[in-house]
Design a protein around this motif. Structure first.
Motif, PDB file in Angstrom:
ATOM      1  N   VAL A 240      37.247  41.048  22.812  1.00 34.71           N
ATOM      2  CA  VAL A 240      37.848  40.174  21.994  1.00 34.71           C
ATOM      3  C   VAL A 240      36.784  38.467  22.368  1.00 34.71           C
ATOM      4  CG1 VAL A 240      39.142  38.051  20.697  1.00 34.71           C
ATOM      5  CG2 VAL A 240      40.019  40.579  21.907  1.00 34.71           C
ATOM      6  N   VAL A 241      36.605  38.750  23.136  1.00 33.65           N
ATOM      7  CA  VAL A 241      35.621  37.328  23.766  1.00 33.65           C
ATOM      8  C   VAL A 241      34.062  37.789  23.513  1.00 33.65           C
ATOM      9  CG1 VAL A 241      35.127  36.208  25.263  1.00 33.65           C
ATOM     10  CG2 VAL A 241      37.012  35.939  25.132  1.00 33.65           C
ATOM     11  N   LYS A 242      33.833  39.015  23.666  1.00 35.76           N
ATOM     12  CA  LYS A 242      32.859  39.906  23.790  1.00 35.76           C
ATOM     13  C   LYS A 242      32.044  39.807  22.141  1.00 35.76           C
ATOM     14  CE  LYS A 242      29.839  43.996  24.823  1.00 35.76           C
ATOM     15  NZ  LYS A 242      30.190  45.333  25.847  1.00 35.76           N
ATOM     16  N   ARG A 243      33.192  40.378  21.278  1.00 42.18           N
ATOM     17  CA  ARG A 243      33.097  40.187  20.391  1.00 42.18           C
ATOM     18  C   ARG A 243      32.653  39.137  19.531  1.00 42.18           C
ATOM     19  NH1 ARG A 243      30.912  45.025  19.453  1.00 42.18           N
ATOM     20  NH2 ARG A 243      32.538  47.010  20.064  1.00 42.18           N
ATOM     21  N   CYS A 244      33.520  38.247  19.618  1.00 46.82           N
ATOM     22  CA  CYS A 244      33.057  37.359  18.427  1.00 46.82           C
ATOM     23  C   CYS A 244      31.923  36.475  19.436  1.00 46.82           C
ATOM     24  CB  CYS A 244      34.539  36.091  19.647  1.00 46.82           C
ATOM     25  SG  CYS A 244      36.229  36.235  19.051  1.00 46.82           S
ATOM     26  N   PHE A 245      30.992  36.732  20.566  1.00 42.83           N
ATOM     27  CA  PHE A 245      30.291  35.900  20.685  1.00 42.83           C
ATOM     28  C   PHE A 245      29.469  36.718  20.817  1.00 42.83           C
ATOM     29  CE2 PHE A 245      27.043  36.313  24.204  1.00 42.83           C
ATOM     30  CZ  PHE A 245      26.331  34.802  23.846  1.00 42.83           C
ATOM     31  N   HIS A 246      28.884  38.295  20.177  1.00 44.54           N
ATOM     32  CA  HIS A 246      28.211  38.655  18.796  1.00 44.54           C
ATOM     33  C   HIS A 246      28.509  38.218  18.028  1.00 44.54           C
ATOM     34  CE1 HIS A 246      28.942  41.930  21.792  1.00 44.54           C
ATOM     35  NE2 HIS A 246      27.907  41.221  22.659  1.00 44.54           N
ATOM     36  N   ALA A 247      29.222  37.854  17.334  1.00 46.60           N
ATOM     37  CA  ALA A 247      29.523  37.275  15.534  1.00 46.60           C
ATOM     38  C   ALA A 247      28.366  35.788  15.820  1.00 46.60           C
ATOM     39  CB  ALA A 247      31.239  36.873  15.817  1.00 46.60           C
ATOM     40  N   LEU A 248      29.011  35.178  17.022  1.00 47.00           N
ATOM     41  CA  LEU A 248      28.682  33.886  16.932  1.00 47.00           C
ATOM     42  C   LEU A 248      26.679  34.198  16.901  1.00 47.00           C
ATOM     43  CD1 LEU A 248      30.590  31.874  19.241  1.00 47.00           C
ATOM     44  CD2 LEU A 248      30.314  31.776  16.871  1.00 47.00           C
ATOM     45  N   ILE A 249      26.159  34.887  17.688  1.00 47.43           N
ATOM     46  CA  ILE A 249      25.034  35.572  17.918  1.00 47.43           C
ATOM     47  C   ILE A 249      24.414  35.684  16.645  1.00 47.43           C
ATOM     48  CG2 ILE A 249      22.944  36.250  18.425  1.00 47.43           C
ATOM     49  CD1 ILE A 249      24.541  36.921  20.553  1.00 47.43           C
ATOM     50  N   VAL A 250      25.232  36.230  15.276  1.00 52.42           N
ATOM     51  CA  VAL A 250      24.740  36.410  14.237  1.00 52.42           C
ATOM     52  C   VAL A 250      24.659  35.807  13.254  1.00 52.42           C
ATOM     53  CG1 VAL A 250      24.860  38.542  12.197  1.00 52.42           C
ATOM     54  CG2 VAL A 250      25.716  39.230  14.534  1.00 52.42           C
ATOM     55  N   LEU A 251      25.627  35.338  13.370  1.00 49.05           N
ATOM     56  CA  LEU A 251      25.911  33.815  12.268  1.00 49.05           C
ATOM     57  C   LEU A 251      24.287  33.165  12.131  1.00 49.05           C
ATOM     58  CD1 LEU A 251      29.352  33.019  11.695  1.00 49.05           C
ATOM     59  CD2 LEU A 251      27.944  33.433   9.969  1.00 49.05           C
ATOM     60  N   PHE A 252      24.361  32.733  13.992  1.00 50.37           N
ATOM     61  CA  PHE A 252      23.432  31.682  14.808  1.00 50.37           C
ATOM     62  C   PHE A 252      22.023  32.569  13.619  1.00 50.37           C
ATOM     63  CE2 PHE A 252      19.707  31.262  17.260  1.00 50.37           C
ATOM     64  CZ  PHE A 252      19.279  30.164  17.371  1.00 50.37           C
ATOM     65  N   LEU A 253      21.354  33.596  14.029  1.00 50.12           N
ATOM     66  CA  LEU A 253      20.820  34.487  13.607  1.00 50.12           C
ATOM     67  C   LEU A 253      20.283  34.605  11.678  1.00 50.12           C
ATOM     68  CD1 LEU A 253      20.068  37.570  16.450  1.00 50.12           C
ATOM     69  CD2 LEU A 253      18.802  35.925  16.084  1.00 50.12           C
ATOM     70  N   VAL A 254      21.187  34.601  11.697  1.00 55.07           N
ATOM     71  CA  VAL A 254      21.261  34.396   9.786  1.00 55.07           C
ATOM     72  C   VAL A 254      20.593  33.072   9.207  1.00 55.07           C
ATOM     73  CG1 VAL A 254      23.133  34.736   8.210  1.00 55.07           C
ATOM     74  CG2 VAL A 254      22.672  36.426   9.524  1.00 55.07           C
ATOM     75  N   ALA A 255      21.436  31.794   9.684  1.00 53.61           N
ATOM     76  CA  ALA A 255      21.155  30.854   9.502  1.00 53.61           C
ATOM     77  C   ALA A 255      19.888  30.272  10.302  1.00 53.61           C
ATOM     78  CB  ALA A 255      22.174  29.464  10.665  1.00 53.61           C
ATOM     79  N   THR A 256      19.123  30.769  10.863  1.00 50.99           N
ATOM     80  CA  THR A 256      17.547  30.535  11.281  1.00 50.99           C
ATOM     81  C   THR A 256      16.838  30.917  11.181  1.00 50.99           C
ATOM     82  OG1 THR A 256      18.809  30.645  13.895  1.00 50.99           O
ATOM     83  CG2 THR A 256      15.880  30.715  13.470  1.00 50.99           C
ATOM     84  N   THR A 257      17.560  32.205  10.380  1.00 46.53           N
ATOM     85  CA  THR A 257      16.742  33.320   8.873  1.00 46.53           C
ATOM     86  C   THR A 257      16.179  32.020   7.598  1.00 46.53           C
ATOM     87  OG1 THR A 257      16.937  35.633   9.778  1.00 46.53           O
ATOM     88  CG2 THR A 257      16.368  35.384   8.302  1.00 46.53           C
ATOM     89  N   VAL A 258      17.204  31.914   7.515  1.00 42.95           N
ATOM     90  CA  VAL A 258      17.914  31.362   6.003  1.00 42.95           C
ATOM     91  C   VAL A 258      17.010  30.024   6.265  1.00 42.95           C
ATOM     92  CG1 VAL A 258      18.849  30.117   4.516  1.00 42.95           C
ATOM     93  CG2 VAL A 258      20.218  32.193   5.135  1.00 42.95           C
ATOM     94  N   PHE A 259      16.907  29.385   7.254  1.00 41.30           N
ATOM     95  CA  PHE A 259      16.148  27.606   7.255  1.00 41.30           C
ATOM     96  C   PHE A 259      14.671  28.520   6.955  1.00 41.30           C
ATOM     97  CE2 PHE A 259      13.796  25.219  10.125  1.00 41.30           C
ATOM     98  CZ  PHE A 259      14.354  23.742   9.344  1.00 41.30           C
TER      99      PHE A 259
END
Length: 305
Positions: free
Chosen positions: A5-24
């Motif tokens: 569960v921790v691993k999957r949540c960490f992966h989800a946060l990384i994806v959100l970070f990359l999406v936000a960075t790309t949008v910016f």
């Protein structure tokens, strides 16, 4: 299980970070936001004031850090066009989109899985061929064309349903059917193929020889063992549903977040576009995270592996 569960949540946060960075960075690559948002008659003072309000006078690294901080705290700024907090606009539109996507999934998934099972059981029969042909036809229809066709038939000709807008369950029917078509056709095809693969397994033959009823054999043994692949596809299709909702909400003038995004793009309402994309990406990532965790319920070996 906890580590998974921790691993999957960490992966989800990384994806959100990359999406936000790309949008910016994409929002700044297309041009100066203040120049694009103002009309040709704007004064220099208006231009400088808008840049100050949007924080564009700060160095780019400072803008980036402030952007990430605002996303985390849901301080999404104010709409330049509508003079309203963006969080309020998204808060009003998001429930409509969730209703639309939720109803589409509720309509598409059970019906499509049932059709897929029937097609697998009756493989190579006239019924299987008919269902396959209908599935291909439905998959081939562009979303906007299907929406206009349903609108013409049920709203203009038969006058059974309203053509557009919102105001109750009846306004959801046509958009939900339109949006669910792609998910339904994909689910039918994958369910059929998965069930055909499972039916040929030795344990299915053994269970049948032991006198297991046909219903229990298909549902209890066959369907459950084919669910991992089907659920994976459904999770990926959620992204298509969210993307398709932009088209559907525009066609039916449905007040969801997709329509907010389209309107923001047309008038280059910078804060609205930026926030809408990140929120829709967060929805997609969140749903895929839930599906990842659901795998461990369907097949506990996944958490061990």
């Amino acid at each position: 299980m906890g580590r998974y569960v921790v691993k999957r949540c960490f992966h989800a946060l990384i994806v959100l970070f990359l999406v936000a960075t790309t949008v910016f960075f994409i929002m700044r690559v297309v041009g100066d936001p203040a120049t694009l948002m103002l009309d040709a008659n704007a004064t220099v003072e208006e231009y400088e004031q808008l840049k100050e309000n949007l924080g564009l006078n700060d160095p780019l690294p400072v803008q980036y850090v402030n952007f990430l901080k605002d996303m985390v705290t849901l301080d999404l700024g104010n709409s330049y066009r509508y003079k309203r907090p963006v969080i309020d606009m998204i808060g009003e539109a998001l429930p409509h989109t969730l209703e639309l996507v939720g109803l589409s999934m509720l309509v598409a998934i059970p019906l499509a899985m049932m059709v897929g099972i029937i097609a697998a059981v009756k493989r190579n029969s006239w019924l299987d061929n008919l269902l396959t042909a209908l599935t291909i036809t439905g998959r081939s229809m562009p979303t906007f064309w299907l929406g206009l066709l349903l609108m013409y038939l049920f709203a203009v000709v038969l006058k059974w349903l309203p053509p557009s807008g919102s105001g109750g369950f009846k306004y959801l029917i046509l958009p939900a059917i339109t949006l669910s078509m792609g998910l339904a056709t994909s689910t039918v095809r994958l369910t059929r193929n998965s069930m055909l693969s499972v039916i040929r397994q030795d344990y299915m033959t053994t269970a049948k020889a032991k006198g297991v009823s046909p219903t229990q054999l298909l549902v209890g043994h066959g369907l459950r063992n084919s669910l991992v692949g089907v659920i994976t596809m459904i999770a990926l299709q959620v992204g298509n549903l969210l993307g398709g909702s932009i088209v559907v909400e525009t066609v039916f003038s449905y007040p969801g977040i997709g329509r907010v995004l389209v309107t923001g793009i047309l008038v280059y309402d910078y804060p609205v576009v930026q926030a809408s994309i990140v929120i829709m990406a967060a929805l997609f990532v969140g749903i895929n995270l839930v599906v990842d965790l659901l795998y461990t319920v369907i097949d506990p070996r996944i958490s061990v592996q």
